[in-house]
Design an enzyme around this catalytic site. Sequence first.
Site, short mmCIF file in Angstrom:
data_model
loop_
_atom_site.label_atom_id
_atom_site.label_comp_id
_atom_site.label_asym_id
_atom_site.label_seq_id
_atom_site.Cartn_x
_atom_site.Cartn_y
_atom_site.Cartn_z
N LYS A 1 -12.85 -1.61 6.65
CA LYS A 1 -13.51 -2.45 5.64
C LYS A 1 -14.41 -3.49 6.26
O LYS A 1 -15.54 -3.66 5.83
CB LYS A 1 -12.47 -3.18 4.77
CG LYS A 1 -11.74 -2.29 3.78
CD LYS A 1 -10.64 -1.53 4.43
CE LYS A 1 -9.65 -0.93 3.48
NZ LYS A 1 -8.69 -0.09 4.24
N TRP B 1 0.86 -1.17 0.00
CA TRP B 1 0.00 0.00 0.00
C TRP B 1 0.90 1.22 0.00
O TRP B 1 1.81 1.34 0.83
CB TRP B 1 -0.87 -0.06 1.25
CG TRP B 1 -1.82 1.07 1.46
CD1 TRP B 1 -2.68 1.61 0.55
CD2 TRP B 1 -2.02 1.78 2.68
NE1 TRP B 1 -3.42 2.61 1.15
CE2 TRP B 1 -3.05 2.73 2.46
CE3 TRP B 1 -1.47 1.71 3.96
CZ2 TRP B 1 -3.51 3.60 3.44
CZ3 TRP B 1 -1.92 2.58 4.95
CH2 TRP B 1 -2.94 3.52 4.67
N ASP C 1 0.20 -5.76 9.57
CA ASP C 1 -0.88 -4.83 9.23
C ASP C 1 -2.06 -5.69 8.82
O ASP C 1 -2.02 -6.34 7.78
CB ASP C 1 -0.46 -3.89 8.10
CG ASP C 1 -1.52 -2.83 7.81
OD1 ASP C 1 -1.25 -1.93 7.00
OD2 ASP C 1 -2.63 -2.90 8.39
#
Lengths: 448, 437
Positions: B284, B167, B248
């Site tokens: 999410k 990311w 993460d």
Amino acid sequence: MENVDKLEMNSSAADRRLSTLARHLAVTINNEGSSIFSSPTSAGDSAFANVARAPEDPILGVTVAYNKDPSPVKLNLGVGAYRTEEGKPLVLNVVRKAEQLLVNDRSRVKEYLPIVGLADFNKLSAKLILGADSPAIHGNLVTTVQCLSGTGSLRVGAEFLARHYRERTIYIPNPTWGNHTKVFTLAGLTVKTYRYYDPVTRGLNIQGLLEDLESAPTGAIVLLHACAHNPTGVDPTLQQWEQIRQMIRSKSLLPFFDSAYQGFASGSLDGDAQSVRMFVGDGGECFIAQSYAKNMGLYGERVGALSIVCRTADVASRVNSQLKLVIRPMYSNPPIHGASIVATILKDRNLYHEWTLELKAMADRIITMRKHLFDALGARGTPGDWSHIIKQIGMFTFTGLNRKQVTFMTKEYHIYMTSDGRISMAGLSSRTVPHLADAIHAAVTTVV
Amino acid sequence: MALRTAITRRILSSSSAVHATRSMSSWWKNVEPAPKDPILGVTEAFLADPNPDKVNVGVGAYRDDNGKPVVLDCVREAERRIAGNMNMCFDYCLTISNFREYLPMGGSNKMVEETLKLAYGDDSDLIKDKRIAAVQALSGTGACRLFADFQKRFSPDSQIYIPVPTWANHHNIWRDANVPQRTFHYYHPESKGLDFASLMDDVKNAPNGSFFLLHACAHNPTGVDPTVEQWKEISYQFKVKGHFAFFDMAYQGFASGDPERDAKSIRIFLEDGHLIGCSQSYAKNMGLYGQRVGCLSLVCEDEKQAVAVKSQLQQLARPMYSNPPVHGALIVSTILGDPELKQLWLKEVKGMADRIIGMRSALKENIEKLGSPLSWEHITKQIGMFCYSGMTPEQVDRLTNEYHIYMTRNGRISMAGVTTGNVEYLAKAIHEVTKGA
């Protein structure tokens, strides 16, 4: 590894820990060559074993101590959160209404806000502090980004300055809110102080203030409390603000306003914004950090805004783009809920009006408490001049009590405040003022 | 009030002499316009496009089969309860009497407790033994940033190894925390899978005690995850080298549909005794994107150390935002603290994951049906919200310019943007721009 079974076990936690370790040791011994024992941070050695426990936050620590106290007459005058006459936290009616509207609006979604936050909220916040008719707004000279309350606005502004401004020193008043120094230091600025509070008069040391600003290097940043100075409650008069403004502009110093109490101080939103508007009115540049924690009672929602007033619209636009680069690696985009509540209230004429009434009621209650305390000390013949209680403004009073007196009041009267003698007027009620007055009287007459 | 305004006006008008002395140009005239964020810029372009067939497979935010954003039922219910509680007398709801007031610096304890259970397991010994230092953070970004700042402060000589690719914001986060970055091999372009051999080499060659950033599941942007066996090998090698593993985890539950399964990589490391760090996000998997709710946790040797570490994390949070936002945390703790709501959530998460898995199959089948000579296995082998299609930037540009399909130029497709309504169109477009390759 039978020895493991014979080890003394003191607690079940130790049990589990030892058996886990034993498992690893067993695995290691059976492998040839690799020696996990000797590797610097084998499973079992923390990379952070050297981390010492940080000291308690001095302000929040007061509430911790208060909560532990079993006394029925205890009084928490520490944290600056508003309390009603009944000593309860207050959710404003307009906030309840706004929240109901939001909940009932099924079309609302909770997706990411833009990096700079809710657009409506930003525009309305700028209008609130600068005035709807502000030429700076009409000229698109202002860039506003939603941030996490006052703290977040200060931090983002300071990070921007550390990256893009030629001067790295910020002058903060002495005293100031305990978190200011850390915010600016971590952002990469050097912190210096300018004289502010005069303990003798318990008012403003305007002479010292102006002298210190005069000797600051050209272009240095200056932190100004827009109104209701925290912790002293001592604000410059309008004439004094004008002197400050002239000094700052003559030295090309950069003003950075912390506006955490707009409307909360005098009860008037416009009145409490005078200092800021004075500076913006002269066409110069400035930073403004706004918080809705107190004046809308949205403390935990973390709603605030950073506005930067620039000379040209083009500059404002470029500054805005750079602010995004500060924010994105910090938290990507700001929380939506609180900002939605604020925008809902500010854009609706009725809700806005209702808000001004509730705000005035909060400010008035505090002003009333000041008067009650002042009168109560007068009635007791407490030695000393206590007029600063009614001269100071906003949530806090800098009593002038020293550390020993504060400790005495906590121990003997179960009154909790920060050790600098700051009391949160919002924590007082008509019922509890006499107890506080007794405590102050005792402290002043028996402890020196 | 009127007098005050009058005085102000008089003061302002008398200060015209001062105007002459102020500098005439902006202090900021040398400020460069910043480059646009590559990911968010895609959505901006999409919104500006008037074409009726346009498709947005850029940003990683979930969409239902009608292409609409979703607020989960469990979230609506939680919010209803929260708003309802506001109208109750405060005496009545002592547990949440201060809910609108400041959370402690470390955030909502209840929310953190529930969140740790998700990552570490309901019956985790580490939780029982209070060995985890954990604070509420501003979603995944905030958790990573807090960790990066902590790493800088307490392991000042360390660097962070970041997978290639990752990311994009990961690089920004550790850069702004002033932690030097290195990379390790991850994605294998030829197979569109994991470059396991090179990854292991990099792990072995890194100096002992290095810090690594690992995606717990549903790697962003590739969707390529190590298998369970591969995770075990990675964990073992980390032990040998004494490396620090920072996970993460932004998609727990969202990848396979099963949160326990999605946490497998972390559980493997914990089994092996690693003292990991972990960033968790509810953006999410609970659809709480804009609420900014997450958690940073660090496993410590004992409770005393955990207390110390937590206190230091709070010291980093205080000058950044003082304390985290309460609303999202309330939603999370309301849902996870109520067995019925929690069940509903698990069902809804599985629903989202299943829809995406279904779209993966549909996309692959549709492209194959068109007779593409290329292999599109990776579409269904990859997992999570994203598919690393393998398309070149030029091919992506053609998709955008000729077919009004918006995605990031690295060829990453957000599967959440694929629907039964647009999958055929998407397949056709992909086939068209790749068939000559």
